[in-house]
Scaffold this motif. Structure first.
Motif, PDB file in Angstrom:
ATOM      1  N   ARG A 185      -6.976  -4.876   3.664  1.00 60.52           N
ATOM      2  CA  ARG A 185      -6.030  -4.029   4.406  1.00 60.52           C
ATOM      3  C   ARG A 185      -4.847  -4.852   4.918  1.00 60.52           C
ATOM      4  NH1 ARG A 185     -10.923  -1.905   4.946  1.00 60.52           N
ATOM      5  NH2 ARG A 185     -11.575  -3.223   6.694  1.00 60.52           N
ATOM      6  N   SER A 206     -10.206   2.777  -2.793  1.00 59.02           N
ATOM      7  CA  SER A 206     -11.070   3.361  -1.768  1.00 59.02           C
ATOM      8  C   SER A 206     -12.503   3.359  -2.290  1.00 59.02           C
ATOM      9  CB  SER A 206     -10.642   4.798  -1.449  1.00 59.02           C
ATOM     10  OG  SER A 206     -10.822   5.626  -2.583  1.00 59.02           O
ATOM     11  N   ASN A 208     -14.414   5.971  -2.439  1.00 57.61           N
ATOM     12  CA  ASN A 208     -14.687   7.245  -3.108  1.00 57.61           C
ATOM     13  C   ASN A 208     -13.443   7.750  -3.827  1.00 57.61           C
ATOM     14  OD1 ASN A 208     -17.402   7.588  -1.911  1.00 57.61           O
ATOM     15  ND2 ASN A 208     -16.243   7.820   0.004  1.00 57.61           N
ATOM     16  N   GLY A 211      -9.977   8.926  -2.074  1.00 57.12           N
ATOM     17  CA  GLY A 211      -9.974   8.453  -0.692  1.00 57.12           C
ATOM     18  C   GLY A 211      -8.665   7.749  -0.329  1.00 57.12           C
ATOM     19  N   ASP A 212      -8.438   7.574   0.974  1.00 56.96           N
ATOM     20  CA  ASP A 212      -7.210   6.895   1.410  1.00 56.96           C
ATOM     21  C   ASP A 212      -7.480   5.712   2.337  1.00 56.96           C
ATOM     22  OD1 ASP A 212      -8.047   8.202   3.669  1.00 56.96           O
ATOM     23  OD2 ASP A 212      -6.223   9.407   3.935  1.00 56.96           O
ATOM     24  N   TYR A 213      -8.755   5.300   2.445  1.00 58.96           N
ATOM     25  CA  TYR A 213      -9.102   4.149   3.272  1.00 58.96           C
ATOM     26  C   TYR A 213      -9.441   2.979   2.360  1.00 58.96           C
ATOM     27  CZ  TYR A 213     -11.268   1.286   6.900  1.00 58.96           C
ATOM     28  OH  TYR A 213     -11.571   0.260   7.761  1.00 58.96           O
ATOM     29  N   ILE A 214      -8.679   1.896   2.491  1.00 57.57           N
ATOM     30  CA  ILE A 214      -8.837   0.749   1.588  1.00 57.57           C
ATOM     31  C   ILE A 214     -10.140   0.007   1.863  1.00 57.57           C
ATOM     32  CG2 ILE A 214      -7.881  -1.507   0.949  1.00 57.57           C
ATOM     33  CD1 ILE A 214      -5.108  -0.323   1.595  1.00 57.57           C
ATOM     34  N   THR A 215     -10.920  -0.184   0.816  1.00 58.00           N
ATOM     35  CA  THR A 215     -12.167  -0.948   0.930  1.00 58.00           C
ATOM     36  C   THR A 215     -12.258  -2.061  -0.117  1.00 58.00           C
ATOM     37  OG1 THR A 215     -13.317   0.600  -0.561  1.00 58.00           O
ATOM     38  CG2 THR A 215     -13.430   1.056   1.828  1.00 58.00           C
ATOM     39  N   ARG A 248     -10.304   5.860  -7.994  1.00 59.91           N
ATOM     40  CA  ARG A 248     -10.392   5.262  -6.654  1.00 59.91           C
ATOM     41  C   ARG A 248      -9.141   4.463  -6.265  1.00 59.91           C
ATOM     42  NH1 ARG A 248     -15.446   6.104  -8.491  1.00 59.91           N
ATOM     43  NH2 ARG A 248     -17.105   6.459  -6.944  1.00 59.91           N
ATOM     44  N   ILE A 250      -5.787   3.658  -4.730  1.00 60.49           N
ATOM     45  CA  ILE A 250      -4.959   4.200  -3.651  1.00 60.49           C
ATOM     46  C   ILE A 250      -3.495   3.857  -3.894  1.00 60.49           C
ATOM     47  CG2 ILE A 250      -4.424   4.088  -1.180  1.00 60.49           C
ATOM     48  CD1 ILE A 250      -7.351   3.586  -0.643  1.00 60.49           C
TER      49      ILE A 250
END
Length: 256
Positions: A185, A206, A208, A211-215, A248, A250
């Motif tokens: 991030r 992401s 999933n 998704g919009d949350y970086i992992t 996945r 983003i």
């Protein structure tokens, strides 16, 4: 001389001597009092000069990043008026510094305002090096692929084991592109967005689809592939629409 006149003369002389002595005494006391006042003023003046000297600001130049949410104050003290509050990671430009009661303060500018911030929550800002051309992008991939098959290790930042952002950071540094931030991030925040990724740019994912949350982060390797530390090792994988990683994605980030 008659006794009455003699007595009167003696009395008058005595009174004259008494007044003269008293006047001298009072004069001495008045002079001493004036000296005491003068001495007192000199002490206050000296103290004021010392205080000004001890809090004198020194001119400096440079950018600093806040290590926490931090107040900008009108003057260099914690009781002074708050002009604004920055978020953690804000970059401010410093012009002066001084020490007040053992605490160092910087005079800074941020968002059009100038004020004082505690140096305890500021660190020197280092700009991330920019990738200049496609040749350096290829150099990043060349640096990364040397470690194909190296085990995925949570928190790993070296050839003994990498996690995703540890791998991208290591590849950039090995390719001579400086040090990019440590986690995915932070790398996303430091890189510029691009919709036209080049070889060596970063891909952010992401957990999933949609998704919009970086992992996760990897290196764009061209030809619809990502080079990254994922699963159990460093490897190439597809980012095509029907692949595991494709849905996945983003965004892409570049340091060019």
């Amino acid at each position: 001389m008659k006794k009455k006149n003699l007595f009167t003369a003696i009395t008058a002389g005595t009174l004259a001597l008494t007044f003269s002595f008293t006047g001298l005494t009072n004069g001495h006391q008045n002079t001493a009092s004036a000296e005491s006042l003068t001495t007192s003023k000199e002490v206050h003046t000296s103290t004021a000069i010392t205080m000004v000297a001890s809090s004198k600001a020194t001119k400096i130049s440079g950018k600093y990043k806040t290590t926490a949410a931090l107040n900008m104050r009108l003057s260099a003290k914690t009781t002074s008026k708050v002009l604004l509050t920055t978020k953690k990671g804000a970059v401010v430009k410093a012009s002066y510094k001084k020490k007040v009661n053992g605490t160092t303060w910087y005079k800074v500018s941020y968002n059009g305002k100038k004020g004082w911030m505690s140096a305890a929550y500021l660190k020197k800002y280092k700009k991330v090096s920019k990738v200049s051309n496609s040749a350096t992008g290829s150099a990043i991939i060349d640096a990364g692929r040397k470690y194909l098959g190296v085990s995925y290790v949570w928190g790993g930042t070296s050839p003994s084991g990498f996690d995703c952002s540890g791998f991208t950071q290591y590849a950039y540094k090995l390719a001579g592109q400086g040090t990019i931030p440590r986690n995915s991030r932070a790398q996303r925040a430091a890189a510029a967005f691009t919709s036209n990724p080049q070889v060596g740019d970063l891909i952010f994912f992401s957990a999933n689809p949609g998704g919009d949350y970086i992992t996760h982060v990897g290196l764009y390797a061209g030809n619809g592939q990502v080079l990254h530390a994922a699963g159990d090792k460093v490897q190439y994988q597809s980012i095509a629409a029907g692949s595991y990683w494709g849905p996945r994605i983003i965004s892409y980030g570049t340091f060019r």
